[in-house]
Write an enzyme that holds these catalytic residues in place. Structure first.
Site, PDB file in Angstrom:
ATOM      1  N   GLU A 107      18.369   4.077   1.432  1.00  0.00           N
ATOM      2  CA  GLU A 107      17.545   5.172   0.916  1.00  0.00           C
ATOM      3  C   GLU A 107      18.120   5.772  -0.353  1.00  0.00           C
ATOM      4  O   GLU A 107      17.385   6.155  -1.259  1.00  0.00           O
ATOM      5  CB  GLU A 107      17.368   6.258   1.978  1.00  0.00           C
ATOM      6  CG  GLU A 107      16.495   5.837   3.173  1.00  0.00           C
ATOM      7  CD  GLU A 107      15.101   5.399   2.752  1.00  0.00           C
ATOM      8  OE1 GLU A 107      14.682   5.689   1.621  1.00  0.00           O
ATOM      9  OE2 GLU A 107      14.434   4.738   3.573  1.00  0.00           O
ATOM     10  N   CYS A 166      -1.943  -0.023  -3.408  1.00  0.00           N
ATOM     11  CA  CYS A 166      -2.309   1.249  -4.033  1.00  0.00           C
ATOM     12  C   CYS A 166      -1.357   1.519  -5.184  1.00  0.00           C
ATOM     13  O   CYS A 166      -0.676   2.538  -5.248  1.00  0.00           O
ATOM     14  CB  CYS A 166      -2.274   2.380  -3.005  1.00  0.00           C
ATOM     15  SG  CYS A 166      -3.139   3.877  -3.539  1.00  0.00           S
ATOM     16  N   CYS A 183      -8.198  -2.010  -4.645  1.00  0.00           N
ATOM     17  CA  CYS A 183      -8.886  -1.357  -3.530  1.00  0.00           C
ATOM     18  C   CYS A 183      -9.598  -2.344  -2.598  1.00  0.00           C
ATOM     19  O   CYS A 183      -9.769  -2.067  -1.414  1.00  0.00           O
ATOM     20  CB  CYS A 183      -9.886  -0.331  -4.060  1.00  0.00           C
ATOM     21  SG  CYS A 183      -9.108   1.015  -4.986  1.00  0.00           S
ATOM     22  N   CYS A 195      -7.464  -3.038   0.263  1.00  0.00           N
ATOM     23  CA  CYS A 195      -6.853  -1.893   0.933  1.00  0.00           C
ATOM     24  C   CYS A 195      -7.421  -1.671   2.331  1.00  0.00           C
ATOM     25  O   CYS A 195      -8.635  -1.583   2.505  1.00  0.00           O
ATOM     26  CB  CYS A 195      -7.053  -0.637   0.099  1.00  0.00           C
ATOM     27  SG  CYS A 195      -6.337   0.841   0.849  1.00  0.00           S
ATOM     28  N   CYS A 221     -10.749   6.720   1.740  1.00  0.00           N
ATOM     29  CA  CYS A 221     -10.139   7.201   0.491  1.00  0.00           C
ATOM     30  C   CYS A 221     -11.201   7.879  -0.373  1.00  0.00           C
ATOM     31  O   CYS A 221     -12.134   7.239  -0.865  1.00  0.00           O
ATOM     32  CB  CYS A 221      -9.505   6.037  -0.258  1.00  0.00           C
ATOM     33  SG  CYS A 221      -8.747   6.529  -1.821  1.00  0.00           S
TER      34      CYS A 221
END
Length: 345
Positions: free
Chosen positions: A29, A181, A187, A190, A196
């Site tokens: 991270e 995205c 899209c 997606c 959305c």
DNA sequence: AATTCGGGGCA
DNA sequence: TGCCCAGAATT
């Protein structure tokens, strides 16, 4: 739908499927802060050969840590990770904290990373809102605002959902943001395009709202490769600030109306209190940092006289090209070193 | 809220 | 070339 898509397309990542533990999650991270997955993978893999556990990290020197970080950028992260390892050994018996309140106190761990460790590492109800989350859900909810406002709003909206597997949800959103995205979204591929709002109104290009970016100032810099026999001088930057703790070639900015040669002689006198003779000009180097650009004019020089007294750098030394790999240098300095292959004094 | 922190992937 | 990346800390 989102989780199904995630499980189906899920790719293998080093921190994802090989003996996942909190130390590995934490390191991944920190490395992934503002660095892309592809960039991080080799650094992540080699990290554990040197620092297999927190104790080995805490016992290492900052120079060793920086060497493992060399080239990854945002070197503050390496300093924080080193400080944090010592703190975790001392205050938490070597165990990474498992509460938000304690995690957020650890150097280098902010809201995102604390949430990621809890939400992914512990599968607890925390949303790790990163750049992918912002992009995905500013579109899904069709919301605008500052980054902190969007983060709050996204967490609030998502808190009303019935989510069972937070670890999968968090990673699913990140994968979605990274692969579909994207700034220019795909899209048609997606799994959640049906919910959305930005997609529904054909306005994905308006979300997230682009921030106005300042143009980067351009600086002209001279550096000297100052030889005495086969060795040249390198200096170490202070631990704080830009490129903290890294080594570099001495030099500095050219002042207005100043020739490059005079600037170099002046900078070397100010920084090192020595005099030099300029022998040869090398091709100019261009390099871009996060908030400015530089044109670097390197010169081969010879040491002339004077006893080194540092003003600015915290350490200095003589080294030859074969020893370059023993210390950490910024990318720009490596660009200068690369010019040196066919140069002899 | 804005700035300071690198370097690279990708169109 | 411009945008943005599994952001945090400081101002």
């Amino acid at each position: 739908m989102l989780i199904d898509w995630y499980v189906k397309q899920k790719i293998s990542l080093p921190w994802r499927d090989l003996n996942p533990n909190l130390y590995r999650t934490w390191i991944s991270e920190i490395m992934l802060q503002q660095s892309q997955v592809k960039t991080v993978i080799p650094y992540f893999n080699s990290w554990f050969k040197k620092f297999p556990d927190i104790t080995s990290l805490a016992n290492a020197t900052i120079d060793e840590v920086l060497k493992s970080w060399e080239g990854l950028g945002y070197y503050r992260r390496a300093h924080y990770i080193h400080k944090a390892s010592k703190l975790i050994i001392k205050k938490h018996n070597g165990k990474i904290p498992d509460t938000y309140v304690e995690l957020i106190k650890v150097p280098g761990i902010g809201d995102y990373t604390a949430s990621a460790i809890l939400g992914i590492g512990h599968n607890l109800p925390f949303f790790a809102v990163d750049g992918n989350f912002i992009r995905v859900f500013s579109r899904v909810f069709k919301i605008k605002g500052s980054k902190s406002k969007l983060t709050k709003q996204i967490k609030k909206n998502l808190s009303q959902r019935a989510i069972i597997d937070f670890a999968s949800f968090n990673q699913a959103v990140m994968d979605l943001g990274r692969t579909i995205c994207r700034p220019i979204p795909a899209c048609s591929l997606c799994p959640i395009s049906i919910e959305c709002l930005a997609h529904k109104h054909l306005q994905t290009d308006k979300y997230p709202q682009k921030s106005i970016k300042k143009n980067k100032p351009n600086y002209n810099v001279v550096v000297g490769i100052i030889y005495k026999k086969d060795n040249f001088i390198i200096t170490q930057r202070k631990n704080e600030g830009l490129l903290g703790g890294l080594w570099e070639l001495p030099g500095g900015k050219i002042k207005k109306g100043e020739t490059r040669e005079n600037a170099l002689i002046r900078e070397i006198r100010e920084e090192l209190n020595i005099t030099i003779d300029i022998k040869k000009k090398l091709p100019e180097i261009r390099h871009e940092y996060s908030h400015f650009k530089v044109k670097i004019y390197p010169y081969i020089c010879s040491y002339n006289g004077g006893k080194v007294a540092l003003v600015g750098p915290v350490a200095w030394g003589w080294m030859n090209m074969n020893e370059v790999k023993t210390k950490s240098f910024p990318k720009a300095t490596h660009k200068v070193f690369n010019l040196m292959d066919n140069v002899s004094l």
